[in-house]
Structures are given as C-alpha cells and as structure tokens.
Scaffold this motif. Structure first.
Motif, PDB file in Angstrom:
ATOM      1  N   ARG A  49       0.985  -0.994  -0.194  1.00  0.00           N
ATOM      2  CA  ARG A  49       0.052  -0.102   0.010  1.00  0.00           C
ATOM      3  C   ARG A  49       0.766   1.355  -0.006  1.00  0.00           C
ATOM      4  NH1 ARG A  49      -1.506   3.530   3.769  1.00  0.00           N
ATOM      5  NH2 ARG A  49      -3.154   4.715   3.392  1.00  0.00           N
ATOM      6  N   GLN A  50       2.175   1.303   0.763  1.00  0.00           N
ATOM      7  CA  GLN A  50       2.899   2.437   0.532  1.00  0.00           C
ATOM      8  C   GLN A  50       3.163   2.879  -0.312  1.00  0.00           C
ATOM      9  OE1 GLN A  50       3.468   4.454   3.394  1.00  0.00           O
ATOM     10  NE2 GLN A  50       4.660   5.930   1.960  1.00  0.00           N
ATOM     11  N   HIS A  51       3.931   1.413  -1.357  1.00  0.00           N
ATOM     12  CA  HIS A  51       4.563   2.061  -2.833  1.00  0.00           C
ATOM     13  C   HIS A  51       3.109   2.090  -3.447  1.00  0.00           C
ATOM     14  CE1 HIS A  51       6.528   1.630  -6.316  1.00  0.00           C
ATOM     15  NE2 HIS A  51       6.174   0.642  -6.368  1.00  0.00           N
ATOM     16  N   VAL A  52       1.754   1.868  -3.232  1.00  0.00           N
ATOM     17  CA  VAL A  52       0.778   2.006  -4.747  1.00  0.00           C
ATOM     18  C   VAL A  52       0.241   3.579  -4.752  1.00  0.00           C
ATOM     19  CG1 VAL A  52      -0.972   1.302  -5.738  1.00  0.00           C
ATOM     20  CG2 VAL A  52       0.826  -0.695  -5.251  1.00  0.00           C
ATOM     21  N   VAL A  53       0.170   3.664  -3.296  1.00  0.00           N
ATOM     22  CA  VAL A  53      -0.782   4.596  -2.254  1.00  0.00           C
ATOM     23  C   VAL A  53       0.156   5.953  -2.078  1.00  0.00           C
ATOM     24  CG1 VAL A  53      -2.610   5.623  -1.120  1.00  0.00           C
ATOM     25  CG2 VAL A  53      -2.971   2.940  -1.217  1.00  0.00           C
ATOM     26  N   ARG A  54       1.548   5.942  -2.263  1.00  0.00           N
ATOM     27  CA  ARG A  54       2.307   6.871  -2.111  1.00  0.00           C
ATOM     28  C   ARG A  54       3.674   6.989  -2.679  1.00  0.00           C
ATOM     29  NH1 ARG A  54      -1.588   9.388   0.568  1.00  0.00           N
ATOM     30  NH2 ARG A  54      -1.959   8.320   2.826  1.00  0.00           N
ATOM     31  N   ASP A  55       4.365   6.252  -2.749  1.00  0.00           N
ATOM     32  CA  ASP A  55       5.556   5.740  -3.645  1.00  0.00           C
ATOM     33  C   ASP A  55       5.768   5.542  -5.022  1.00  0.00           C
ATOM     34  OD1 ASP A  55       6.217   6.775  -1.167  1.00  0.00           O
ATOM     35  OD2 ASP A  55       7.246   4.988  -0.714  1.00  0.00           O
ATOM     36  N   SER A  56       4.093   5.299  -5.890  1.00  0.00           N
ATOM     37  CA  SER A  56       4.355   5.320  -7.341  1.00  0.00           C
ATOM     38  C   SER A  56       4.912   5.905  -8.126  1.00  0.00           C
ATOM     39  CB  SER A  56       2.651   4.735  -7.132  1.00  0.00           C
ATOM     40  OG  SER A  56       2.501   4.570  -8.941  1.00  0.00           O
ATOM     41  N   ALA A  57       5.622   5.570  -8.950  1.00  0.00           N
ATOM     42  CA  ALA A  57       6.120   6.210 -10.219  1.00  0.00           C
ATOM     43  C   ALA A  57       5.471   6.672 -11.082  1.00  0.00           C
ATOM     44  CB  ALA A  57       7.484   5.763 -11.414  1.00  0.00           C
ATOM     45  N   ASP A 143       3.756   0.103 -12.578  1.00  0.00           N
ATOM     46  CA  ASP A 143       3.277   0.482 -11.218  1.00  0.00           C
ATOM     47  C   ASP A 143       2.235   0.796 -11.995  1.00  0.00           C
ATOM     48  OD1 ASP A 143       5.102   0.355  -9.005  1.00  0.00           O
ATOM     49  OD2 ASP A 143       5.698   2.403  -9.414  1.00  0.00           O
ATOM     50  N   LEU A 144       1.519   1.259 -13.004  1.00  0.00           N
ATOM     51  CA  LEU A 144       0.220   0.863 -13.573  1.00  0.00           C
ATOM     52  C   LEU A 144      -0.272  -0.783 -14.083  1.00  0.00           C
ATOM     53  CD1 LEU A 144      -0.893   2.672 -16.395  1.00  0.00           C
ATOM     54  CD2 LEU A 144      -1.968   0.404 -16.130  1.00  0.00           C
ATOM     55  N   ILE A 145       0.348  -1.315 -14.076  1.00  0.00           N
ATOM     56  CA  ILE A 145      -0.358  -3.036 -13.698  1.00  0.00           C
ATOM     57  C   ILE A 145      -0.771  -3.046 -12.256  1.00  0.00           C
ATOM     58  CG2 ILE A 145       0.597  -5.433 -14.135  1.00  0.00           C
ATOM     59  CD1 ILE A 145       2.222  -4.038 -16.729  1.00  0.00           C
ATOM     60  N   ALA A 146       0.081  -2.722 -11.703  1.00  0.00           N
ATOM     61  CA  ALA A 146       0.421  -2.632 -10.000  1.00  0.00           C
ATOM     62  C   ALA A 146      -0.614  -2.182  -9.330  1.00  0.00           C
ATOM     63  CB  ALA A 146       1.734  -2.379  -9.182  1.00  0.00           C
ATOM     64  N   THR A 147      -1.169  -1.441  -9.886  1.00  0.00           N
ATOM     65  CA  THR A 147      -2.299  -0.347  -9.073  1.00  0.00           C
ATOM     66  C   THR A 147      -3.908  -1.312  -9.325  1.00  0.00           C
ATOM     67  OG1 THR A 147      -0.815   1.785  -8.957  1.00  0.00           O
ATOM     68  CG2 THR A 147      -3.160   1.631  -9.075  1.00  0.00           C
ATOM     69  N   VAL A 148      -3.895  -1.325 -11.197  1.00  0.00           N
ATOM     70  CA  VAL A 148      -4.666  -2.363 -11.439  1.00  0.00           C
ATOM     71  C   VAL A 148      -4.952  -3.346 -10.702  1.00  0.00           C
ATOM     72  CG1 VAL A 148      -6.027  -3.010 -13.613  1.00  0.00           C
ATOM     73  CG2 VAL A 148      -5.057  -1.166 -13.213  1.00  0.00           C
ATOM     74  N   GLY A 149      -3.839  -4.076 -10.329  1.00  0.00           N
ATOM     75  CA  GLY A 149      -3.999  -4.815  -8.869  1.00  0.00           C
ATOM     76  C   GLY A 149      -4.433  -5.211  -8.123  1.00  0.00           C
ATOM     77  N   PHE A 150      -4.013  -4.036  -7.505  1.00  0.00           N
ATOM     78  CA  PHE A 150      -3.953  -3.592  -5.910  1.00  0.00           C
ATOM     79  C   PHE A 150      -5.474  -3.329  -5.606  1.00  0.00           C
ATOM     80  CE2 PHE A 150      -3.865  -0.291  -2.698  1.00  0.00           C
ATOM     81  CZ  PHE A 150      -2.987  -0.836  -1.512  1.00  0.00           C
ATOM     82  N   TYR A 151      -6.187  -2.039  -6.818  1.00  0.00           N
ATOM     83  CA  TYR A 151      -7.782  -1.817  -6.581  1.00  0.00           C
ATOM     84  C   TYR A 151      -8.420  -3.068  -6.821  1.00  0.00           C
ATOM     85  CZ  TYR A 151      -5.826   2.411  -4.277  1.00  0.00           C
ATOM     86  OH  TYR A 151      -5.357   3.528  -3.467  1.00  0.00           O
ATOM     87  N   SER A 152      -7.991  -4.257  -7.765  1.00  0.00           N
ATOM     88  CA  SER A 152      -9.052  -4.656  -8.379  1.00  0.00           C
ATOM     89  C   SER A 152      -8.845  -5.833  -6.687  1.00  0.00           C
ATOM     90  CB  SER A 152      -8.402  -6.092  -8.836  1.00  0.00           C
ATOM     91  OG  SER A 152      -8.791  -5.100 -10.102  1.00  0.00           O
ATOM     92  N   ILE A 153      -8.013  -6.097  -6.171  1.00  0.00           N
ATOM     93  CA  ILE A 153      -8.392  -6.621  -5.078  1.00  0.00           C
ATOM     94  C   ILE A 153      -8.916  -5.823  -3.483  1.00  0.00           C
ATOM     95  CG2 ILE A 153      -7.664  -7.681  -2.686  1.00  0.00           C
ATOM     96  CD1 ILE A 153      -4.532  -8.407  -5.148  1.00  0.00           C
ATOM     97  N   LEU A 154      -9.041  -4.791  -3.844  1.00  0.00           N
ATOM     98  CA  LEU A 154      -9.624  -4.410  -2.759  1.00  0.00           C
ATOM     99  C   LEU A 154     -10.487  -4.282  -2.999  1.00  0.00           C
ATOM    100  CD1 LEU A 154      -7.528  -0.803  -1.619  1.00  0.00           C
ATOM    101  CD2 LEU A 154      -8.058  -2.813  -0.703  1.00  0.00           C
ATOM    102  N   GLY A 155     -11.234  -3.610  -4.539  1.00  0.00           N
ATOM    103  CA  GLY A 155     -12.518  -3.700  -5.132  1.00  0.00           C
ATOM    104  C   GLY A 155     -13.588  -5.261  -4.716  1.00  0.00           C
TER     105      GLY A 155
END
Length: 184
Positions: A49-57, A143-155
């Motif tokens: 979460r720290q990376h995807v939400v705060r430190d993403s490229a 990071d875009l790919i990771a963000t889609v995966g991260f928010y898919s899980i939360l969804g």
C-alpha cells in the motif's frame, strides 16, 4: 439489507496483533477495517500500500486516473466514491472524473485503455505498452499494472462483503455530487 459476514471491525473488536496499525491508515477506512478480519493479510498489505498509494512512479494524478478507471470498470462504488474525493482534492474537474467512466481525452485516454486491456485481456498489447512507456516510463507502466491489481483486490473485498462507504465520504458526496459536465 443483508448483513455482511465480514463487516468493518470496530475499535472494540480490533485484533490485538494489529494494535499498532489501528491509528494509521488501517483504522481510518472501512475497507481496511474489513481486511482486518485477516490480520496477517493486512500487515503484509501495508508495505505494498505504501508503494502503490504513496510512492508509485505514476505520481498522484496518474494514479487517480488508474484507480478511478479500475473502480468504474469493476463496478466498485466504494472505491469510486473515495477516489472521486481524492481526485477533487488533486484539482480534477468533475468533467474529467466523469470522463474516466466513459471516453477520457488526452493523456488519460491511453491510461484508461491500459486499465481496460488489463481487465479484459489480462495483459497490455505491445503497442500500448510502448506508448505508455514513452509517456510515463517503464517504471510507471509497471506501477500502473500493480495499481490495477491492488485496487482490483480492494474492489473484490468491498463488493464481496458489502463494505459501507465511510461516513465522511458519503457526507461529502451527498453535499457535492459528481457533476458530469458536458457530454460529447
């Protein structure tokens, strides 16, 4: 309304092994209070979460584009509402936000196409990946790919357990509902 088998945990029911996380991000949102039913997952989730939400490229604006498009495509109202609020705080117009549920323009268009490709075909076509890399860099694409995966899980989590929208976001959107702006 059906009662969820996994509602957001109250402070009284908060797991002892997550005591140190209750006052931070984990205790501040219903999505993480729901995830707290699995303390090991929530603890492991924190660095990602720290990376995807705060430190993403991607940076904050591009990240919001990815998240809003993902929330729309998943039909995840909890994530959509939270990120309408965050996008507004970043200066997004309601028209730009609404366009992410339709046909966005400019740099938002290839980013939305990437989200669509990932959700529809589970990969980025080579030409789209190259276009994105030229705009946001290869780290940004990853990071875009990771963000889609991260928010898919939360969804999946909030929709599976009917996690209620946090009161402050519900109140904000009731006061200032999304105005779609002119349609093409």
């Amino acid at each position: 309304m059906t009662s969820s088998p996994c509602p957001p945990l109250s402070d009284e029911d908060w797991p002892d092994q997550l005591r140190d996380m209750r006052e931070g991000f984990a205790g501040s949102l219903n999505v993480y209070r729901t995830m707290a039913h699995n303390p090991a997952l929530l603890r492991a989730w924190s660095p990602l979460r720290q990376h995807v939400v705060r430190d993403s490229a991607l940076g904050p604006e591009r990240s919001e584009v990815v998240i809003l498009r993902t929330a729309h495509r998943l039909g995840a109202p909890y994530e959509w509402a939270h990120h309408v609020s965050r996008a507004r705080k970043l200066g997004f117009s309601d028209a730009r936000i609404a366009a992410l549920a339709g046909q966005p323009e400019g740099e938002d268009a290839p980013i939305a196409s990437a989200v669509d490709a990932l959700l529809d075909t589970h990969r980025l076509p080579a030409a789209l990946e190259a276009e994105l890399a030229a705009i946001i860099g290869r780290k940004g694409v990853i990071d875009l790919i990771a963000t889609v995966g991260f928010y898919s899980i939360l969804g999946y989590l909030v929709m599976s357990y009917s996690t209620p929208l946090d009161d402050d976001i519900a109140e904000e959107l009731a006061r200032t509902p999304l105005q779609p702006g002119p349609q093409p």
